[in-house]
Enzyme design. Structure first.
Site, PDB file in Angstrom:
ATOM      1  N   ASP A  58       0.881  -1.172   0.000  1.00 41.53           N
ATOM      2  CA  ASP A  58       0.000   0.000   0.000  1.00 41.53           C
ATOM      3  C   ASP A  58       0.916   1.219   0.000  1.00 41.53           C
ATOM      4  O   ASP A  58       1.647   1.450   0.970  1.00 41.53           O
ATOM      5  CB  ASP A  58      -0.889  -0.020   1.253  1.00 41.53           C
ATOM      6  N   SER A 136      -1.583  12.797 -15.250  1.00 45.63           N
ATOM      7  CA  SER A 136      -2.845  12.723 -16.007  1.00 45.63           C
ATOM      8  C   SER A 136      -3.053  14.005 -16.775  1.00 45.63           C
ATOM      9  O   SER A 136      -2.524  15.060 -16.421  1.00 45.63           O
ATOM     10  CB  SER A 136      -4.021  12.529 -15.030  1.00 45.63           C
ATOM     11  N   TYR A 149      -8.774  15.178  -7.643  1.00 45.23           N
ATOM     12  CA  TYR A 149      -7.910  14.375  -8.529  1.00 45.23           C
ATOM     13  C   TYR A 149      -7.034  15.305  -9.375  1.00 45.23           C
ATOM     14  O   TYR A 149      -5.827  15.097  -9.504  1.00 45.23           O
ATOM     15  CB  TYR A 149      -8.792  13.492  -9.423  1.00 45.23           C
ATOM     16  N   LYS A 153      -2.851  15.490  -9.406  1.00 47.55           N
ATOM     17  CA  LYS A 153      -2.021  15.227 -10.586  1.00 47.55           C
ATOM     18  C   LYS A 153      -1.218  16.474 -10.984  1.00 47.55           C
ATOM     19  O   LYS A 153      -0.082  16.362 -11.467  1.00 47.55           O
ATOM     20  CB  LYS A 153      -2.893  14.726 -11.739  1.00 47.55           C
TER      21      LYS A 153
HETATM   22  P1  NAD Z   1      -6.264   0.800 -12.497  1.00 49.13           P
HETATM   23  O1  NAD Z   1      -7.349   0.954 -11.497  1.00 49.13           O
HETATM   24  O2  NAD Z   1      -6.348  -0.308 -13.479  1.00 49.13           O
HETATM   25  O3  NAD Z   1      -4.846   0.748 -11.791  1.00 49.13           O
HETATM   26  C1  NAD Z   1      -4.542   1.423 -10.599  1.00 49.13           C
HETATM   27  C2  NAD Z   1      -3.796   0.463  -9.703  1.00 49.13           C
HETATM   28  O4  NAD Z   1      -3.365   1.172  -8.536  1.00 49.13           O
HETATM   29  C3  NAD Z   1      -4.698  -0.702  -9.243  1.00 49.13           C
HETATM   30  O5  NAD Z   1      -4.062  -1.946  -9.458  1.00 49.13           O
HETATM   31  C4  NAD Z   1      -4.877  -0.406  -7.757  1.00 49.13           C
HETATM   32  O6  NAD Z   1      -5.047  -1.574  -6.971  1.00 49.13           O
HETATM   33  C5  NAD Z   1      -3.590   0.321  -7.439  1.00 49.13           C
HETATM   34  N1  NAD Z   1      -3.680   1.085  -6.195  1.00 49.13           N
HETATM   35  C6  NAD Z   1      -4.679   1.913  -5.798  1.00 49.13           C
HETATM   36  N2  NAD Z   1      -4.415   2.373  -4.552  1.00 49.13           N
HETATM   37  C7  NAD Z   1      -3.221   1.837  -4.193  1.00 49.13           C
HETATM   38  C8  NAD Z   1      -2.423   1.919  -3.022  1.00 49.13           C
HETATM   39  N3  NAD Z   1      -2.806   2.653  -1.958  1.00 49.13           N
HETATM   40  N4  NAD Z   1      -1.270   1.242  -2.990  1.00 49.13           N
HETATM   41  C9  NAD Z   1      -0.875   0.476  -4.045  1.00 49.13           C
HETATM   42  N5  NAD Z   1      -1.602   0.339  -5.165  1.00 49.13           N
HETATM   43  C10 NAD Z   1      -2.752   1.017  -5.224  1.00 49.13           C
HETATM   44  O7  NAD Z   1      -6.269   2.185 -13.278  1.00 49.13           O
HETATM   45  P2  NAD Z   1      -5.171   2.810 -14.262  1.00 49.13           P
HETATM   46  O8  NAD Z   1      -5.909   3.708 -15.151  1.00 49.13           O
HETATM   47  O9  NAD Z   1      -4.289   1.788 -14.840  1.00 49.13           O
HETATM   48  O10 NAD Z   1      -4.375   3.759 -13.245  1.00 49.13           O
HETATM   49  C11 NAD Z   1      -2.952   3.856 -13.244  1.00 49.13           C
HETATM   50  C12 NAD Z   1      -2.544   5.309 -13.145  1.00 49.13           C
HETATM   51  O11 NAD Z   1      -2.900   5.985 -14.342  1.00 49.13           O
HETATM   52  C13 NAD Z   1      -3.207   6.092 -12.015  1.00 49.13           C
HETATM   53  O12 NAD Z   1      -2.239   6.892 -11.372  1.00 49.13           O
HETATM   54  C14 NAD Z   1      -4.214   6.954 -12.730  1.00 49.13           C
HETATM   55  O13 NAD Z   1      -4.485   8.138 -12.017  1.00 49.13           O
HETATM   56  C15 NAD Z   1      -3.486   7.224 -14.019  1.00 49.13           C
HETATM   57  N6  NAD Z   1      -4.336   7.642 -15.146  1.00 49.13           N
HETATM   58  C16 NAD Z   1      -5.303   6.818 -15.645  1.00 49.13           C
HETATM   59  C17 NAD Z   1      -6.072   7.237 -16.717  1.00 49.13           C
HETATM   60  C18 NAD Z   1      -7.145   6.361 -17.313  1.00 49.13           C
HETATM   61  O14 NAD Z   1      -7.900   6.856 -18.146  1.00 49.13           O
HETATM   62  N7  NAD Z   1      -7.269   5.107 -16.943  1.00 49.13           N
HETATM   63  C19 NAD Z   1      -5.863   8.504 -17.277  1.00 49.13           C
HETATM   64  C20 NAD Z   1      -4.872   9.319 -16.736  1.00 49.13           C
HETATM   65  C21 NAD Z   1      -4.102   8.878 -15.677  1.00 49.13           C
END
Ligand code: NAD
Length: 262
Positions: A58, A136, A149, A153
């Protein structure tokens, strides 16, 4: 200990962008440690096939962060790459956000990067390394529907630029990527599932990015991973402090519904 192996840590590495990044890094010969608070059986078996090490971590917990980093450092003697990917969304008006929700979002999306950098940089300096933060589109252009959020970011982009300045002397490069809506991720799948009309909502996400709209598809996790791998590589040795938008042009601010002749 094998000092020839390049070692990489990916937080939030069990899903979406983090998993795609962990898998691509392993394909390119990195010894990868993925930390996360959850993992599916399918991902566990994908990781086993590629010799990716999974640690329950975590990122809000300092001792967990230290444990993840020291496992990687103990195995290879140093850390070459840190990918700060773990993140949570927060779609709420500021007046509705409870202070513990603010803490959850800021601790996961921002404070965790402080903790991982604090404990990883000593394993990179003075020979260099690369840190890539997954920020992001929301950090480039704050949005009305998810202010907390967006703040987290934008601050992560600021942390990226500050640390790039502070640690260039150690040849540590610090960059971030700023994705637009990425399909096949836990975050976007949850948003689509929660929408009143999921199909229309998915369509609106595609239409918000000029290139995604022209291609009629969402950005993929592997497209983000490709840029992370490039920013980690020797091909990007003079790149630091950047925030690379991977958003199909969304952050250009062109309203998608304006006809071409206007
Ligand atoms: P996702 O939910 O598939 O992946 C996020 C991962 O982070 C998950 O596996 C979750 O279990 C883990 N996580 C959450 N809280 C945690 C903690 N306290 N400790 C350890 N792990 C933790 O979503 P994603 O889109 O792959 O997200 C990855 C990153 O990309 C994030 O930082 C998100 O903000 C960023 N992001 C995503 C998008 C999108 O459209 N999906 C766009 C811009 C930025």
């Amino acid at each position: 200990m094998d000092n020839n192996l390049k070692s990489a840590i990916v937080t939030g590495g069990a899903s979406g962008i983090g998993k795609a990044t962990a898998m691509m890094l392993a394909e390119r010969g990195y010894h990868v440690w993925a930390g996360d608070i959850q993992i599916t059986d399918a991902t566990q078996s994908d990781f086993a096939e590629r010799d990716i090490q999974f640690r329950h971590c975590d990122v809000r917990n300092e001792q967990h962060v230290i444990g993840l980093i020291s496992s990687a450092a103990t195995a290879t003697g140093r850390i070459d790459l840190l990918v700060n990917n773990a993140g949570v969304g927060m779609v709420k008006a500021i007046t509705d956000v409870a202070s513990d929700e603010w803490d959850l979002c800021l601790d996961t999306n921002l404070k965790a990067a402080f903790l991982t950098c604090k404990y990883t940089i000593p394993y990179m300096a003075p020979d260099g390394g690369s840190i890539v933060n997954i920020a992001s589109n929301a950090g480039l252009l704050p949005r009305a529907h998810d202010p907390v959020y967006s703040i987290s970011k934008a601050a992560l982009i600021a942390l990226t630029k500050s640390l790039a300045l502070c640690h260039s002397v150690d040849k540590i490069r610090v960059n971030c990527v700023c994705p637009g809506p990425v399909g096949d991720t836990g975050m976007i799948n949850a948003d689509i599932a929660a929408a009143t009309d999921p199909a229309a909502f998915r369509e609106s996400l595609i239409n918000a990015s000029p290139l995604a709209r022209a291609s009629q598809r969402m950005i993929s996790p592997r497209e983000v991973a490709t840029t992370v791998v490039y920013l980690a590589s020797e091909d990007s040795q003079m790149i630091t402090g950047t925030a690379v938008a991977i958003d199909g042009g969304k952050s250009l601010g062109v309203p998608p519904d304006v006809p071409a002749e206007q």
